[in-house]
Motif scaffolding. Structure first.
Motif, PDB file in Angstrom:
ATOM      1  N   GLY A 269      10.362  -8.341  39.031  1.00 29.67           N
ATOM      2  CA  GLY A 269      10.615  -9.108  37.815  1.00 29.67           C
ATOM      3  C   GLY A 269       9.944  -8.573  36.568  1.00 29.67           C
ATOM      4  O   GLY A 269       9.820  -9.291  35.576  1.00 29.67           O
ATOM      5  N   GLN A 270       9.531  -7.311  36.586  1.00 28.90           N
ATOM      6  CA  GLN A 270       8.960  -6.688  35.391  1.00 28.90           C
ATOM      7  C   GLN A 270      10.083  -6.051  34.583  1.00 28.90           C
ATOM      8  O   GLN A 270      10.807  -5.201  35.083  1.00 28.90           O
ATOM      9  N   LEU A 271      10.221  -6.487  33.345  1.00 25.67           N
ATOM     10  CA  LEU A 271      11.263  -5.947  32.471  1.00 25.67           C
ATOM     11  C   LEU A 271      10.696  -4.759  31.706  1.00 25.67           C
ATOM     12  O   LEU A 271       9.682  -4.876  31.016  1.00 25.67           O
ATOM     13  N   TYR A 272      11.369  -3.617  31.843  1.00 24.58           N
ATOM     14  CA  TYR A 272      11.019  -2.425  31.074  1.00 24.58           C
ATOM     15  C   TYR A 272      12.113  -2.180  30.048  1.00 24.58           C
ATOM     16  O   TYR A 272      13.234  -1.830  30.410  1.00 24.58           O
ATOM     17  N   PRO A 273      11.818  -2.374  28.759  1.00 24.33           N
ATOM     18  CA  PRO A 273      12.838  -2.153  27.734  1.00 24.33           C
ATOM     19  C   PRO A 273      13.285  -0.697  27.640  1.00 24.33           C
ATOM     20  O   PRO A 273      14.370  -0.416  27.153  1.00 24.33           O
ATOM     21  N   CYS A 274      12.417   0.235  28.111  1.00 26.45           N
ATOM     22  CA  CYS A 274      12.736   1.662  28.040  1.00 26.45           C
ATOM     23  C   CYS A 274      12.319   2.329  29.339  1.00 26.45           C
ATOM     24  O   CYS A 274      11.194   2.136  29.805  1.00 26.45           O
ATOM     25  N   LEU A 275      13.208   3.119  29.924  1.00 25.76           N
ATOM     26  CA  LEU A 275      12.908   3.816  31.175  1.00 25.76           C
ATOM     27  C   LEU A 275      11.685   4.711  31.024  1.00 25.76           C
ATOM     28  O   LEU A 275      10.871   4.831  31.929  1.00 25.76           O
ATOM     29  N   GLY A 276      11.540   5.335  29.866  1.00 24.75           N
ATOM     30  CA  GLY A 276      10.458   6.277  29.658  1.00 24.75           C
ATOM     31  C   GLY A 276       9.251   5.690  28.965  1.00 24.75           C
ATOM     32  O   GLY A 276       8.322   6.424  28.607  1.00 24.75           O
ATOM     33  N   GLY A 277       9.231   4.360  28.761  1.00 25.30           N
ATOM     34  CA  GLY A 277       8.121   3.729  28.055  1.00 25.30           C
ATOM     35  C   GLY A 277       7.276   2.855  28.963  1.00 25.30           C
ATOM     36  O   GLY A 277       7.700   2.453  30.045  1.00 25.30           O
ATOM     37  N   GLY A 278       6.082   2.547  28.508  1.00 25.22           N
ATOM     38  CA  GLY A 278       5.191   1.698  29.282  1.00 25.22           C
ATOM     39  C   GLY A 278       5.283   0.230  28.918  1.00 25.22           C
ATOM     40  O   GLY A 278       4.650  -0.613  29.565  1.00 25.22           O
ATOM     41  N   GLU A 279       6.061  -0.096  27.892  1.00 29.97           N
ATOM     42  CA  GLU A 279       6.194  -1.489  27.477  1.00 29.97           C
ATOM     43  C   GLU A 279       6.839  -2.304  28.589  1.00 29.97           C
ATOM     44  O   GLU A 279       7.815  -1.873  29.210  1.00 29.97           O
ATOM     45  N   GLN A 280       6.311  -3.504  28.847  1.00 27.55           N
ATOM     46  CA  GLN A 280       6.891  -4.342  29.876  1.00 27.55           C
ATOM     47  C   GLN A 280       6.621  -5.810  29.597  1.00 27.55           C
ATOM     48  O   GLN A 280       5.701  -6.176  28.876  1.00 27.55           O
ATOM     49  N   VAL A 281       7.482  -6.657  30.188  1.00 20.11           N
ATOM     50  CA  VAL A 281       7.366  -8.114  30.075  1.00 20.11           C
ATOM     51  C   VAL A 281       7.512  -8.691  31.474  1.00 20.11           C
ATOM     52  O   VAL A 281       8.403  -8.291  32.236  1.00 20.11           O
ATOM     53  N   ASP A 282       6.664  -9.637  31.821  1.00 24.86           N
ATOM     54  CA  ASP A 282       6.653 -10.230  33.158  1.00 24.86           C
ATOM     55  C   ASP A 282       7.631 -11.409  33.232  1.00 24.86           C
ATOM     56  O   ASP A 282       7.324 -12.509  32.792  1.00 24.86           O
ATOM     57  N   LEU A 283       8.806 -11.150  33.794  1.00 24.43           N
ATOM     58  CA  LEU A 283       9.800 -12.218  33.931  1.00 24.43           C
ATOM     59  C   LEU A 283       9.542 -13.070  35.169  1.00 24.43           C
ATOM     60  O   LEU A 283       9.955 -14.228  35.218  1.00 24.43           O
ATOM     61  N   ARG A 284       8.875 -12.515  36.147  1.00 26.16           N
ATOM     62  CA  ARG A 284       8.564 -13.293  37.356  1.00 26.16           C
ATOM     63  C   ARG A 284       7.661 -14.478  37.001  1.00 26.16           C
ATOM     64  O   ARG A 284       7.864 -15.598  37.498  1.00 26.16           O
ATOM     65  N   ALA A 285       6.682 -14.234  36.139  1.00 23.08           N
ATOM     66  CA  ALA A 285       5.802 -15.326  35.706  1.00 23.08           C
ATOM     67  C   ALA A 285       6.602 -16.407  34.999  1.00 23.08           C
ATOM     68  O   ALA A 285       6.357 -17.611  35.198  1.00 23.08           O
ATOM     69  N   ALA A 286       7.577 -16.003  34.197  1.00 31.36           N
ATOM     70  CA  ALA A 286       8.417 -16.983  33.501  1.00 31.36           C
ATOM     71  C   ALA A 286       9.254 -17.783  34.496  1.00 31.36           C
ATOM     72  O   ALA A 286       9.349 -19.016  34.406  1.00 31.36           O
ATOM     73  N   LEU A 287       9.842 -17.078  35.469  1.00 38.32           N
ATOM     74  CA  LEU A 287      10.699 -17.738  36.458  1.00 38.32           C
ATOM     75  C   LEU A 287       9.928 -18.743  37.300  1.00 38.32           C
ATOM     76  O   LEU A 287      10.462 -19.776  37.711  1.00 38.32           O
TER      77      LEU A 287
END
Length: 332
Positions: A269-287
């Motif tokens: 459930g970790q969303l990565y906006p870019c395949l080559g980037g380290g940016e991420q958002v935890d969707l599992r925590a939201a769910l």
């Protein structure tokens, strides 16, 4: 169309979700992962219900295409149930549901996948030589993959072959692979090696720029630029002599970020906006929060704010991978 579509800070509308259902795989391809790969504990992976709810949440925000990936998605026991659940939305909010697979498990699932509403499928195949396949994947499974490809074709699925082009490994075989794929009625896409995750070999030794491959192919055949698009990063050419279509994915030699319409979500459930980037958002925590819908909406808004303009892939001797996570974790 969603009243609140996913649009990043660079004005790109995000309509394509690549959703990983597992990080596990039954192959150990040398360019993808080490032989002794450490997979995630199953308790960390999203449940079938969470994956379905997540997909519906994305669809509510304008996602119209979902590709299920892995690892190898077909090693997850309940994946056909998920495909059936999401397939019900094809034509009703979802334009397309697709799948990327290595093909080893496909023979037993192809008909069920087609019956669930999938019309196209991507199958990874880097060689037609059994010894080369075994050396690359560390498994003797070429016959299973070819059987899976045949089963997919028999089930009426449109097959696209994905081939990672590697210097000194399969570069001499690329024309034969293209000719074979087109002869079977399949499109084929060549992909440059991507610097993701530590592996047992030096990717510099493997890297083959596709501009060089295309130059070689143009000495053999007549290649004509095609306006065909599938929503992904491929650019296409038509090959007159084989009568087929060839795709080229060039993250290193011909950056394709300006038209990016994709986001990726891992099996945890970790969303990565870019395949080559380290940016991420935890969707599992939201769910798993007490207000899943509201928190998911907030998380998706955050993802749009942090999606970078472009990746920063580079490859060279001694270079660390662009990101420490392996491709099997993020999803292809």
């Amino acid at each position: 169309m969603s009243d609140n579509p996913l649009v990043d800070t660079f004005g790109r509308t995000i309509s394509y979700l690549r959703l990983s259902v597992t990080d596990r795989c039954d192959l150990r391809c040398t360019y993808c992962m080490p032989e002794r790969m450490q997979f995630l504990p199953r308790a960390e992976v999203l449940t079938l219900e969470e994956l379905r709810d997540l997909a519906r949440g994305f669809m509510a925000r304008g996602i119209t295409k979902i590709r299920l990936t892995g690892g190898e998605p077909l090693v997850r026991r309940d994946v056909i149930d998920l495909i059936r659940a999401l397939g019900r939305y094809v034509g009703d909010g979802l334009e397309e549901l697709t799948l990327t697979t290595n093909g080893t498990q496909l023979a037993g699932h192809a008909q069920a996948i087609a019956d669930a509403g999938v019309r196209r499928i991507n199958i990874s195949l880097d060689t037609l030589d059994r010894e080369t396949f075994q050396r690359l994947s560390r498994r003797d499974a070429l016959a299973s993959v070819l059987g899976g490809i045949s089963a997919a074709k028999a089930a009426g699925l449109k097959v696209k072959i994905n081939t990672v082009a590697m210097k000194g490994v399969n570069e001499h075989e690329i024309p034969a692979l293209i000719k074979w794929a087109h002869g079977e009625g399949h499109d084929i896409t060549l992909i440059e090696t991507m610097p993701l995750g530590e592996i047992d070999e030096d990717r510099t030794d493997q890297f083959l720029p596709l501009i060089a491959v295309q130059d070689d192919l143009e000495q053999r055949w007549t290649l004509t630029e095609s306006d065909h698009r599938t929503g992904g990063p491929s650019r296409y050419v038509d090959v007159a002599e084989t009568g087929g279509r060839l795709g080229l994915i060039t993250p290193l030699t011909n950056n394709f970020c300006a038209g990016c319409n994709r986001i990726r979500v891992t099996a945890t459930g970790q969303l990565y906006p870019c395949l080559g980037g380290g940016e991420q958002v935890d969707l599992r925590a939201a769910l798993r929060s007490d207000q899943p819908e509201a928190n998911l909406a907030t998380a998706l808004d955050t993802a749009m704010r942090i999606k970078p303009e472009r990746h920063h892939f580079k490859i060279g001797e001694g270079e660390a991978p662009a990101q420490p996570r392996h491709m099997s974790m993020t999803g292809g």
